[in-house]
Design a protein around this motif. Structure first.
Motif, short mmCIF file in Angstrom:
data_model
loop_
_atom_site.label_atom_id
_atom_site.label_comp_id
_atom_site.label_asym_id
_atom_site.label_seq_id
_atom_site.Cartn_x
_atom_site.Cartn_y
_atom_site.Cartn_z
N PRO A 297 0.79 -1.24 0.00
CA PRO A 297 0.00 0.00 0.00
C PRO A 297 0.82 1.30 0.00
O PRO A 297 0.78 2.09 0.94
N LEU A 298 1.57 1.50 -1.05
CA LEU A 298 2.40 2.71 -1.20
C LEU A 298 2.42 3.08 -2.67
O LEU A 298 2.72 2.23 -3.52
N VAL A 299 2.09 4.33 -2.98
CA VAL A 299 1.96 4.76 -4.37
C VAL A 299 2.99 5.85 -4.67
O VAL A 299 3.12 6.80 -3.89
N ALA A 300 3.71 5.69 -5.78
CA ALA A 300 4.63 6.76 -6.23
C ALA A 300 4.20 7.16 -7.63
O ALA A 300 3.84 6.32 -8.45
N ALA A 301 4.23 8.46 -7.91
CA ALA A 301 3.80 8.94 -9.23
C ALA A 301 4.56 10.21 -9.60
O ALA A 301 4.90 11.02 -8.73
N ASP A 302 4.78 10.34 -10.90
CA ASP A 302 5.53 11.47 -11.44
C ASP A 302 4.66 12.71 -11.53
O ASP A 302 4.15 13.04 -12.59
N VAL A 303 4.50 13.40 -10.42
CA VAL A 303 3.69 14.63 -10.41
C VAL A 303 4.67 15.80 -10.45
O VAL A 303 5.66 15.80 -9.72
N PRO A 304 4.43 16.79 -11.32
CA PRO A 304 5.40 17.88 -11.44
C PRO A 304 5.62 18.62 -10.12
O PRO A 304 4.72 18.71 -9.29
N ARG A 305 6.80 19.16 -10.01
CA ARG A 305 7.20 19.86 -8.78
C ARG A 305 6.22 20.98 -8.42
O ARG A 305 5.85 21.15 -7.26
N SER A 306 5.77 21.74 -9.45
CA SER A 306 4.88 22.88 -9.17
C SER A 306 3.57 22.38 -8.53
O SER A 306 3.06 22.98 -7.58
N THR A 307 3.05 21.26 -9.03
CA THR A 307 1.80 20.72 -8.46
C THR A 307 2.05 20.19 -7.06
O THR A 307 1.25 20.40 -6.14
N PHE A 308 3.19 19.51 -6.90
CA PHE A 308 3.56 18.98 -5.58
C PHE A 308 3.61 20.14 -4.57
O PHE A 308 3.03 20.05 -3.48
N ARG A 317 0.34 16.79 3.71
CA ARG A 317 1.68 16.33 4.14
C ARG A 317 2.08 15.21 3.21
O ARG A 317 1.70 14.06 3.39
N ILE A 318 2.81 15.56 2.16
CA ILE A 318 3.25 14.59 1.15
C ILE A 318 4.76 14.69 1.03
O ILE A 318 5.36 15.68 1.45
N SER A 319 5.39 13.66 0.46
CA SER A 319 6.84 13.70 0.32
C SER A 319 7.23 13.17 -1.06
O SER A 319 6.37 12.71 -1.83
N ARG A 320 8.52 13.25 -1.36
CA ARG A 320 9.02 12.85 -2.67
C ARG A 320 10.09 11.78 -2.54
O ARG A 320 10.81 11.73 -1.55
N THR A 321 10.20 10.93 -3.55
CA THR A 321 11.27 9.93 -3.58
C THR A 321 12.57 10.64 -3.96
O THR A 321 12.55 11.82 -4.38
N ALA A 322 13.69 9.89 -3.88
CA ALA A 322 14.99 10.49 -4.22
C ALA A 322 14.99 11.00 -5.65
O ALA A 322 15.68 11.98 -5.97
N THR A 323 14.22 10.36 -6.54
CA THR A 323 14.19 10.82 -7.92
C THR A 323 13.02 11.77 -8.20
O THR A 323 12.73 12.09 -9.34
N GLY A 324 12.34 12.20 -7.14
CA GLY A 324 11.39 13.30 -7.27
C GLY A 324 9.93 12.92 -7.44
O GLY A 324 9.08 13.80 -7.59
N GLU A 325 9.59 11.61 -7.41
CA GLU A 325 8.16 11.27 -7.54
C GLU A 325 7.40 11.60 -6.25
O GLU A 325 7.95 11.46 -5.15
N LEU A 326 6.14 11.96 -6.42
CA LEU A 326 5.23 12.08 -5.28
C LEU A 326 5.10 10.68 -4.66
O LEU A 326 4.99 9.69 -5.38
N ARG A 327 5.11 10.62 -3.31
CA ARG A 327 5.04 9.32 -2.64
C ARG A 327 3.95 9.38 -1.58
O ARG A 327 3.96 10.26 -0.73
N ILE A 328 3.00 8.45 -1.67
CA ILE A 328 1.89 8.44 -0.71
C ILE A 328 1.80 7.07 -0.05
O ILE A 328 1.72 6.04 -0.73
N VAL A 329 1.84 7.06 1.27
CA VAL A 329 1.79 5.81 2.03
C VAL A 329 0.37 5.63 2.56
O VAL A 329 -0.12 6.47 3.31
N CYS A 330 -0.28 4.55 2.14
CA CYS A 330 -1.67 4.33 2.55
C CYS A 330 -1.70 3.65 3.92
O CYS A 330 -1.99 2.46 4.04
N MET A 331 -1.42 4.44 4.93
CA MET A 331 -1.41 3.95 6.31
C MET A 331 -2.86 3.78 6.79
O MET A 331 -3.80 4.25 6.14
N PRO A 332 -3.05 3.14 7.96
CA PRO A 332 -4.42 2.92 8.44
C PRO A 332 -5.27 4.18 8.57
O PRO A 332 -6.48 4.14 8.37
N HIS A 333 -4.65 5.33 8.86
CA HIS A 333 -5.47 6.55 9.02
C HIS A 333 -5.87 7.15 7.66
O HIS A 333 -6.68 8.07 7.62
N VAL A 334 -5.31 6.63 6.57
CA VAL A 334 -5.59 7.19 5.23
C VAL A 334 -6.87 6.54 4.69
O VAL A 334 -6.89 5.36 4.34
#
Ligand code: PLP
Length: 361
Positions: A297-308, A317-334
């Motif tokens: 349950p973890l999604v990474a996607a190439d979302v442009p920096r401006s949108t991020f 509260r979102i974060s990016r991978t080392a190569t810049g993809e948007l990274r979303i962790v589907c934790m229990p509270h999500v």
């Protein structure tokens, strides 16, 4: 004190979550106990045995040994330390995929071992040929990740075990995040599936315990002896932990969460989180973004920096991978509602970000 802790309703980047109610109560109850001094605090010490027994059940370990750490970082450092002590060399090295958590860099630095970082393949799993080429007589430890921090991928653990043991090295599995979802998948990741020697598996991540509750498991109790130091002024005789005084809250909340949720509660949580990740991946793909398939349950996607940046500006509260993809962790509270609201904001903000800037002429 005027500042309150933030709510979880916009937190999509964390690997921690809202603790289970029973875990929250247990943490509060055991707040003033110290499992680092079991002679003085025997009740919480007994609870720690229960925690390790439960973690062992989850991770396929028949005769479980280990302890509740401050988190995955401590478990990883201690695993490297055990391997270094066991290795018959003056210049030990550790082989790790590039997807390995940065805590191993701390371990290498603290313990004076060489860290050999090998590439991952196009599925973000460790390249086995690169591991084979990197191990040698000085290799103390091979690391595999079962649920990587950036893409949620699972390395081929049985093959890594074969390579490690053929080289006379140990195998550590970092399941700090993945350990509470992998039991409900077909992945081979634990002590029962492969020649795993040590493992990080954290109740304070997908296990829904309160922070701090990480877990170090070892295949045989003798491995913990590599960590033990004498404790002259305590009634107990030795201590294998990295920290001295430790949080009894973490230990008690880990037991309470696992007793409440293992296995059915964790199973239904996994199904819910995985469905959310699939839904989110579809929603992003439909909007034209390149998505890294959510194996866990973890999604990474190439979302442009401006949108991020616009989404962060809107409070997500979102974060990016080392190569810049948007990274979303589907934790229990999500929840699905949270994700739908996030996608709504993405649509709104992305339109704005792509509105052409008016020119002066
Ligand atoms: N290992 C993995 C795979 C992780 O994802 C993390 C943190 O996200 C860690 C280890 C470190 O855990 P902690 O932050 O609890 O020390």
């Amino acid at each position: 004190m005027q500042i309150e802790p933030q709510a979880f309703d916009r937190v999509l980047s964390s690997m921690c979550t809202d603790p289970h109610p029973a875990a929250r109560d247990a943490a509060e109850q055991f707040l003033a106990t110290n499992p680092g001094d079991p002679g003085t605090y025997p009740n919480v010490a007994a609870l720690e045995d229960d925690a390790i027994a439960l973690l062992g059940e989850i991770a396929g370990l028949d005769d479980p040994a280990g302890y509740i750490t401050s988190g995955g970082t401590e478990a990883n450092i201690q695993a490297v330390r055990i391997a270094r002590e066991r290795a018959d060399t003056r210049s030990p090295n550790v082989v790790m995929p590039e997807s390995g958590h940065f805590s191993f860099r701390k371990a290498a630095d603290l313990l004076g071992v060489e860290l050999r970082v090998v590439p991952t393949d196009d599925r973000h799993r460790v390249d086995l040929e690169a591991v084979r080429a990197s191990v040698d007589d000085d290799t103390a430890l091979v690391i595999g990740v079962a649920g990587t921090t950036e893409y949620g991928r699972v390395d081929p653990i049985p093959e890594l075990g074969e390579i490690a043991h053929a080289a006379g090295a140990m195998l550590h599995v970092d399941a700090a995040w993945g350990g509470f979802v992998l039991p409900f998948t077909d992945h081979e990741w634990h002590f029962g599936h492969a020649a795993v020697d040590t493992m990080a598996i954290d109740p304070h991540k997908m296990g829904q315990a309160a922070v701090p509750a990480g877990g170090l498991l070892v295949r045989s109790p003798a491995l913990l002896d590599e960590l033990a130091v004498d404790t002259p002024y305590l009634e107990s005789t030795s201590q294998a932990t990295l920290t001295g005084t430790r949080s009894g809250a973490g230990v008690a909340s880990a037991v309470a969460a696992m007793e409440a949720l293992w296995p059915e509660g964790y199973r239904s949580q996994y199904v819910r989180s995985q469905n959310n990740a699939t839904w989110l991946a579809d929603a992003l793909e439909k909007r034209g973004y390149r998505v890294v398939d959510p194996v866990l349950p973890l999604v990474a996607a190439d979302v442009p920096r401006s949108t991020f940046d616009a989404l962060r500006g809107a409070g997500w509260r979102i974060s990016r991978t080392a190569t810049g993809e948007l990274r979303i962790v589907c934790m229990p509270h999500v929840s699905r509602e949270m994700l739908a609201s996030f996608i709504g904001d993405l649509d709104r903000l992305e339109v704005r970000a792509s509105v052409p800037v008016a020119s002066d002429d």
